[in-house]
Design a protein around this motif. Structure first.
Motif: not given
Length: 597
Positions: A388, A392, A397-398, A435, A439, A442
């Motif tokens: 995971k 990411t 996309k963070f 965040d 995650a 996902a």
């Protein structure tokens, strides 16, 4: 072949009560076909193998025919091995639980003669034994068959293969002429047919064949697990393979309710189905399950029959089913539409012989594996988290956290230490993680390859107590507990009582402001305590115990104050649950039922 409910087979209330206590709601095909015929008094030839549910098929009518006022042997059951004799004796004991005065005993080679002498002298009515030891007692004069009504040969073909033909002929020649004879055999070789022709009179021939097909797309595995360790093994397997959607089958309604409570307490998102749950509740549960509103459905065979749910990842047989047909129905609920599925079955003690019978009867392809070790679970959890995190990073996309990272670097912390500290915080569920939620959403990493070999045999080692907490949690599920519950068993007799002390409530009638009083149909007669009620509410609703106010216990009912906003949920979740052998029927308390005794 048609299946009927036990209540439709013309059985006594004592037998129906025992069957209900065992949790069986429907007779298997051979039980449906054989029980009425035996009760009519006819000789029966049943062609059926171990795993088809035949033990109860002959044990139930045998118990019905026993006159408990007569302290003599009235039923003789012959089995090829001591293991099968003990298994049959245990089944007879469970089915005759409520028939007062009935005594049964197994006699077989390798057991103390003195113990068998005492049992036979005490006036048993049902004897379950191997041919050699039965012949021995007949010759000694310690087993008298002058009052015999019913003789049953279980797995007759195996007894002949083992060289018991002469003993069987001597036994059948010595029993009274006016008796009923039952043969159960997987095959009908000439030797069996010769015995049938010689000793039976106008027998009814009943043949039951398995109509179930082995599921080719389902990887089927069984584990030898001590009964008290099943819960630990279940949670370990769920976390090892990161399963998100499946069904857990139990053989009884009581087991469904208790497993539902234990898994809720550990933070797994589950719900339940069994015969005591109303149709409205069943529809609500199934609608939620189809849209993946929770992870695992816990159900009995009858409640789950006809379910149409796609994409099940796994089926767990927490309890071994009653017969091979139910097994294949369970397993067939995963691996549909060309997709692969998994099925895990737990067996303990002598259940292994029953499973082997099912394998022969239904041509099941199932292999044995060992319970995975805690190291394997930890490694799997790390792999899930790693994948995971890598996904990411690749997708980028963070939200950048350069300012915080720069502040830490300026204070002299190494970049690797910063990363390790953040990973530690995320894996332990600590700190504010803005965040972390994305995650967790996902796509789950699929199950580990089958090559992940277990570390040790389950029949010689108990599973270790340890952490089953996952790296990322579902939004619908509460955080799974890092430490397993301490209890080893999910049966009422073995459940710990200490936890109830903190749930004591004052015994006074409710009507407090902000509270609604609920009527519950159990009381002092069932030895209910406030702790029983509060613990049950907390377990099934997943709400804190302090939502419960006063608990007023009467002889046949209890009045329970709960915070009004939770009253409807408490009533819905308690309905159908069994407590101290009684099925709960909660309702809003009225003036009428407040004074009911």
């Amino acid at each position: 072949m048609e299946k009927l409910k036990f209540a439709e087979l013309g059985l006594s209330p004592e037998i129906l009560k025992a069957v209900d206590k065992m949790g069986f709601e429907e007779a298997s095909p051979i039980q449906t076909a054989v029980i009425p015929t035996i009760l009519e008094g006819r000789d029966v030839i049943g062609q059926s193998s171990t795993g088809s549910g035949k033990t109860a098929a002959f044990a139930i009518p045998a118990i019905e025919k026993v006159d408990t006022q007569v302290r003599k042997v009235q039923v003789l059951i012959l089995c090829p091995t001591r293991e099968l004799a003990v298994q049959v004796a245990e089944e007879v004991g469970k089915l005759s639980l409520f028939k007062r005065g009935l005594q049964a005993t197994p006699i077989y080679g390798g057991q103390s003669y003195d113990r068998q002498f005492r049992a036979l002298e005490s006036g048993v009515q049902v004897v379950i034994g191997t041919p050699g030891r039965v012949m021995d007692h007949m010759e000694r004069g310690t087993l008298k068959l002058d009052a015999l009504k019913l003789v049953i040969l279980d797995e007759a073909d195996r007894m002949l293969d083992m060289g018991f033909r002469d003993d069987i002929e001597k036994i059948l020649s010595a029993v009274p002429e006016e008796r009923q004879l039952l043969f159960f055999s997987a095959t009908m070789p000439p030797a069996i047919q010769s015995l049938i022709k010689r000793f039976t009179r106008n027998p009814a021939w009943i043949k039951v064949e398995s109509s179930a097909q082995n599921a080719p797309k389902v990887d089927q595995v069984y584990f030898e697990v001590d009964r008290r360790s099943k819960l630990e093994v279940l949670t370990r397997l769920i976390d090892l393979y990161d399963f998100r959607f499946g069904i857990i089958f139990c053989s009884t309604k009581i087991m469904v309710d208790e497993l539902d409570e234990h898994l809720h307490a550990r933070g797994y998102a589950v719900d339940r189905l069994h015969g005591d749950i109303t149709q409205t509740q069943r529809n609500r549960v199934m609608e939620k399950f189809r849209r993946r509103g929770f992870e695992f459905l816990i159900a009995t065979d009858v409640a789950a029959r006809g379910l149409d749910v796609d994409d099940l990842e796994v089926v767990f047989n927490f309890d071994l089913p009653n017969d091979a047909e139910d097994y294949t129905h369970r397993v067939g609920r995963t691996g549909r539409a060309g997709k692969e599925g998994r099925a895990f079955t737990f067996v303990s003690g002598r259940e292994l012989y029953k499973l082997q019978g099912m394998v022969r009867f239904a041509k099941i392809k199932i292999r044995r594996e060992n319970v995975p070790s805690l190291d394997q679970v930890e490694e799997a959890r790390e792999n899930v988290f790693f994948e995971k995190l890598r996904t990411t990073l690749q997708e980028a996309k963070f939200k950048k956290q350069d300012r915080i990272i720069d502040r830490l670097l300026e204070q002299g912390y190494a970049s690797t230490d910063i990363c390790s500290a953040l990973l530690h915080m995320m894996q332990q569920g600590g700190g504010d993680k803005p965040d972390a939620a994305p995650a967790a959403k996902a796509a789950p990493v699929k199950a580990l390859p089958a090559a992940a070999a277990p570390a040790r045999p389950t029949h010689s080692h108990e599973p270790d107590a340890g952490s089953f907490k996952k790296a990322a949690y579902r939004e619908e599920a509460p955080p799974r507990r890092a430490e397993p519950l301490k209890e080893a068993s999910t049966h009422d007799d073995d459940r710990p009582r200490a936890s109830k002390q903190k749930y004591e409530r004052p015994g006074r009638t409710g009507k407090e402001a902000g509270y609604t009083t609920i009527f519950v149909n159990v009381g002092r007669k069932e030895l209910i305590t406030p702790g029983d009620i509060v613990g049950k509410i907390a377990g099934v609703t997943r709400l804190p115990a302090n939502i419960v106010g006063a608990v007023d216990i009467h002889q046949r009912h209890a009045l329970v104050d709960v915070i009004s906003e939770h009253a409807e949920l408490v009533i819905t979740r308690l309905a159908g649950i069994r407590v101290k052998g009684e099925t709960l029927k909660p309702a809003i308390a009225t003036e009428a039922n407040r004074t009911t005794e």
